[in-house]
Design a protein around this motif. Structure first.
Motif, mmCIF file in Angstrom:
data_model
loop_
_atom_site.group_PDB
_atom_site.id
_atom_site.type_symbol
_atom_site.label_atom_id
_atom_site.label_comp_id
_atom_site.label_asym_id
_atom_site.label_seq_id
_atom_site.Cartn_x
_atom_site.Cartn_y
_atom_site.Cartn_z
ATOM 1 N N GLU A 137 -4.382 32.199 -9.603
ATOM 2 C CA GLU A 137 -3.689 32.419 -10.867
ATOM 3 C C GLU A 137 -4.386 33.477 -11.711
ATOM 4 N N ASP A 138 -5.736 33.538 -11.607
ATOM 5 C CA ASP A 138 -6.506 34.515 -12.375
ATOM 6 C C ASP A 138 -6.576 35.874 -11.699
ATOM 7 N N ASN A 139 -5.844 36.055 -10.609
ATOM 8 C CA ASN A 139 -5.709 37.347 -9.924
ATOM 9 C C ASN A 139 -6.945 37.739 -9.117
ATOM 10 N N TYR A 140 -7.671 36.754 -8.599
ATOM 11 C CA TYR A 140 -8.769 37.043 -7.690
ATOM 12 C C TYR A 140 -8.220 37.225 -6.270
ATOM 13 N N LYS B 241 -11.779 40.455 -8.852
ATOM 14 C CA LYS B 241 -10.595 40.256 -9.688
ATOM 15 C C LYS B 241 -9.834 41.568 -9.785
ATOM 16 N N THR C 185 -9.228 29.074 -4.707
ATOM 17 C CA THR C 185 -8.671 27.930 -5.417
ATOM 18 C C THR C 185 -7.378 28.348 -6.112
ATOM 19 N N PRO C 186 -6.508 27.391 -6.439
ATOM 20 C CA PRO C 186 -5.293 27.730 -7.184
ATOM 21 C C PRO C 186 -5.586 28.462 -8.492
ATOM 22 N N GLN C 187 -6.692 28.078 -9.165
ATOM 23 C CA GLN C 187 -7.048 28.744 -10.414
ATOM 24 C C GLN C 187 -7.466 30.187 -10.172
ATOM 25 N N GLU C 188 -8.215 30.438 -9.101
ATOM 26 C CA GLU C 188 -8.631 31.806 -8.779
ATOM 27 C C GLU C 188 -7.416 32.671 -8.458
#
Length: 349
Positions: free
Chosen positions: A69-72, A49, A64-67
């Protein structure tokens, strides 16, 4: 002079990155390698991250889209374009052996079961292959087909190395190994690669090794190294849980090879096929330091009621097992940085 960016980590380790260099390559050059395996943006083991700073992608990342979005990011696929700070708190100082390319020949082919082949490769007398137990190599045959395989022994023995190969239906490289390969065939080797390595924080800890199929090969190499650790560096206990669907899937006598030198080891052969008969269970030979159980390796680990706060887990096998084991164990109290894994590189497909 090329521009450099500073990469700092939550583990307290910082290193420089040359302009255009991937973040992963910079960490390896600085002897503080970020966990990784494939280095091609697919396996996800080099995921971190970004807490601050900017990066630039070189290739597609399996996130994934969530990853996203979480800046991974995947560090094998990105370079820093400013000073950055990343959440990578399990870095350790280790000089990875340099990856080399060399010819090698088949010294021996031995069937360990109906669908597992042991291949012994002979290295050139003038060449030297240095690797750390747990790492893998890429093998290319004369047809230009290549696959990755974990090394099954802790060190080079008389200029030979050993890999274990699972038969895969309709696999091009698998077809070569099981139907065409002959002793003295010439191949090309590249490696070593990967960071599936024993860490230096195992003294007085409970070690758990999870494997499915030929994922036992690199774990066997890791277990061999434990024999040579001084007493004050030894773990408190060692538990190996090896999963298979039928008795002959357990193609190595782990007890015979390891229990004499590792007194605090316990081995569980985990049968995941719920329709097994007593006859199939009796295909496995056990000793006082091993037994069989039915179930998935990660759930069997939890059934032992481990003290996860004092545990270190090393897993190698199918991505499905690894992902489920990581989620399940962290959910039950294992520190995320104490779960180390490598997905099947020895598939043989």
């Amino acid at each position: 002079m090329s521009n450099k960016n500073i990469i700092s980590t939550t583990s307290g380790i910082s290193f420089e990155q040359q302009e255009g260099q991937t973040i992963l390559d910079a960490s390896i050059e600085a002897a503080s390698p970020i966990n990784h395996s494939c280095r091609s943006g697919r396996c996800g083991f080099c995921k971190v991250k970004v807490l601050s700073g900017e990066t630039l992608a070189y290739r597609q990342e399996e996130l994934t889209p969530q990853e996203i979005e979480d800046n991974y990011i995947l560090t094998c696929a990105r370079t820093a374009i400013s000073t950055i700070h990343i959440d990578a708190d399990n870095l350790t100082k280790v000089n990875l052996p340099k990856s080399v390319t060399m010819p090698c020949g088949i010294a021996a082919l031995t069937l360990l079961s109906n669908d597992v082949l042991k291949v012994v490769l002979r290295l050139p007398l003038i060449a030297r292959l240095d690797y750390l137990p747990g790492q893998y190599i890429d093998i290319t045959n004369s047809y230009g087909i290549y696959r990755s395989y974990s090394l099954a022994k802790a060190k080079v023995d008389e200029q030979t190395i050993e890999i274990h190969i699972r038969k895969i239906e309709q696999g091009a490289m698998s077809n070569y190994w099981f139907n065409q390969a002959k002793v003295n065939d010439l191949l090309t080797l590249q490696g070593p690669k990967g960071t599936f390595l024993l860490r230096d924080n195992i003294a007085k800890k409970d070690l758990y090794f999870l494997a499915t199929g030929t994922g036992i090969a690199p774990i066997h190499a890791l277990l061999e190294t434990l024999e040579y650790l001084p007493e004050n560096h030894q773990p408190r206990s060692i538990t190996v849980i090896w999963g298979g669907r039928k008795g002959e899937d357990f193609y190595m006598d782990l007890v015979g090879e390891l229990s004499n030198n590792l007194k605090n080891i316990h081995i569980i052969y985990a049968l995941s096929n719920s329709h097994l008969t007593q006859t199939s269970l009796e295909e496995i030979t056990f000793s006082n330091s091993s037994h069989y159980a039915q179930g998935y390796v990660q759930k069997l680990l939890l059934s032992l009621q481990p003290n996860l706060a004092n545990s270190r887990v090393y897993a190698c096998g199918s991505p499905l097992m690894i992902n489920d084991a990581q989620e399940l164990l962290i959910e039950n109290g294992l520190d995320e940085k104490h779960f180390l894994a490598d997905a099947f590189v020895s598939s043989g497909a």
